[in-house]
Design a protein around this motif. Structure first.
Motif, PDB file in Angstrom:
ATOM      1  N   ALA A 199       0.834  -1.204   0.000  1.00 36.00           N
ATOM      2  CA  ALA A 199       0.000   0.000   0.000  1.00 36.00           C
ATOM      3  C   ALA A 199       0.869   1.254   0.000  1.00 36.00           C
ATOM      4  O   ALA A 199       0.574   2.230  -0.709  1.00 36.00           O
ATOM      5  CB  ALA A 199      -0.916  -0.008   1.211  1.00 36.00           C
ATOM      6  N   VAL A 200       1.957   1.228   0.789  1.00 39.91           N
ATOM      7  CA  VAL A 200       2.870   2.393   0.803  1.00 39.91           C
ATOM      8  C   VAL A 200       3.512   2.573  -0.564  1.00 39.91           C
ATOM      9  O   VAL A 200       3.654   3.690  -1.071  1.00 39.91           O
ATOM     10  CB  VAL A 200       3.931   2.208   1.919  1.00 39.91           C
ATOM     11  N   ARG A 201       3.924   1.474  -1.204  1.00 38.96           N
ATOM     12  CA  ARG A 201       4.501   1.564  -2.541  1.00 38.96           C
ATOM     13  C   ARG A 201       3.499   2.168  -3.517  1.00 38.96           C
ATOM     14  O   ARG A 201       3.847   3.017  -4.330  1.00 38.96           O
ATOM     15  CB  ARG A 201       4.882   0.161  -3.040  1.00 38.96           C
ATOM     16  N   GLU A 202       2.289   1.651  -3.400  1.00 36.87           N
ATOM     17  CA  GLU A 202       1.235   2.141  -4.295  1.00 36.87           C
ATOM     18  C   GLU A 202       1.040   3.638  -4.096  1.00 36.87           C
ATOM     19  O   GLU A 202       0.953   4.402  -5.068  1.00 36.87           O
ATOM     20  CB  GLU A 202      -0.059   1.377  -4.007  1.00 36.87           C
ATOM     21  N   GLU A 203       1.019   4.045  -2.835  1.00 36.39           N
ATOM     22  CA  GLU A 203       0.836   5.464  -2.523  1.00 36.39           C
ATOM     23  C   GLU A 203       2.049   6.257  -3.005  1.00 36.39           C
ATOM     24  O   GLU A 203       1.918   7.337  -3.567  1.00 36.39           O
ATOM     25  CB  GLU A 203       0.657   5.627  -1.004  1.00 36.39           C
ATOM     26  N   PHE A 204       3.227   5.693  -2.794  1.00 35.88           N
ATOM     27  CA  PHE A 204       4.456   6.350  -3.228  1.00 35.88           C
ATOM     28  C   PHE A 204       4.486   6.491  -4.743  1.00 35.88           C
ATOM     29  O   PHE A 204       4.876   7.516  -5.289  1.00 35.88           O
ATOM     30  CB  PHE A 204       5.670   5.567  -2.714  1.00 35.88           C
ATOM     31  N   VAL A 205       4.074   5.420  -5.421  1.00 33.03           N
ATOM     32  CA  VAL A 205       4.033   5.454  -6.882  1.00 33.03           C
ATOM     33  C   VAL A 205       3.065   6.529  -7.352  1.00 33.03           C
ATOM     34  O   VAL A 205       3.365   7.311  -8.256  1.00 33.03           O
ATOM     35  CB  VAL A 205       3.648   4.061  -7.442  1.00 33.03           C
ATOM     36  N   ILE A 207       8.753   3.867 -11.851  1.00 35.19           N
ATOM     37  CA  ILE A 207       8.861   4.086 -10.407  1.00 35.19           C
ATOM     38  C   ILE A 207       9.048   2.759  -9.675  1.00 35.19           C
ATOM     39  O   ILE A 207       9.880   2.662  -8.766  1.00 35.19           O
ATOM     40  CB  ILE A 207       7.636   4.850  -9.891  1.00 35.19           C
ATOM     41  N   GLU A 208       8.315   1.736 -10.052  1.00 33.88           N
ATOM     42  CA  GLU A 208       8.465   0.423  -9.402  1.00 33.88           C
ATOM     43  C   GLU A 208       9.869  -0.111  -9.606  1.00 33.88           C
ATOM     44  O   GLU A 208      10.466  -0.685  -8.697  1.00 33.88           O
ATOM     45  CB  GLU A 208       7.418  -0.563  -9.921  1.00 33.88           C
TER      46      GLU A 208
END
Length: 174
Positions: free
Chosen positions: A133-139, A163-164
């Motif tokens: 979820a943090v990655r998704e938000e960061f992305v 970004i990933e």
């Protein structure tokens, strides 16, 4: 002496009747024989029967005492056996209680370990979800920031892949 001796019997015979003496002795002898046959014999028989009865009663009493002693010993033996059985039952119950206690403790420990493993797995899963979820938000935030910086829009899929890839490289460098 023979004169005196012969005279004495004659004088005595004069006073006593020899025939009466013989008849009296004869009657006395007959009376003794009859008494022996009809009185003394049955009396001795009764006495013998009484002695036999007493001997039988003594023997029966001795036999009864012996049987009582034997029964007492049997009762003592049975009582000892019952005590031993009761002790064995108590000991068996104690051992079963210990066994059940150990089984319950083992089962409780196994349940605690299972719950810990389940919680650990759940925590790991939730952590992975939170990281995702943090990655998704960061992305999403990176895409938004990159589009503002560049002033142009890159396709969201291209930007997301870029970004990933950057995040993966940053995770590997740690």
């Amino acid at each position: 002496m023979s004169a005196n001796g012969g005279g004495f019997l004659s004088a005595l015979n004069g006073r006593l009747n020899l025939g009466d003496i013989i008849v009296t002795v004869l009657f006395f002898t007959v009376l003794m024989v009859l008494l022996k046959k009809f009185a003394w014999g049955p009396l001795m028989g009764v006495m013998d029967q009484r002695a036999q009865l007493i001997a039988n009663e003594i023997e029966a009493a001795e036999k009864s005492r012996s049987e009582s002693q034997q029964l007492l010993e049997e009762q003592r033996s049975l009582l000892k056996e019952a005590r031993d059985n009761a002790q064995a039952i108590v000991e068996n119950a104690r051992k079963q209680g210990e066994t059940q206690r150990e089984e319950l403790l083992t089962a409780a420990r196994a349940e605690v370990n299972r719950m810990k493993e389940s919680a650990t797995l759940e925590i790991a899963t939730e952590k992975e979800k939170a990281v995702a979820a943090v990655r998704e938000e960061f992305v999403s935030l990176s895409i938004l920031a990159a589009s503002k910086v560049l002033g142009k829009e890159i396709s969201e899929e291209d930007n997301r892949a870029l970004i990933e890839e950057t995040i993966v490289k940053a995770g590997e460098s740690r």
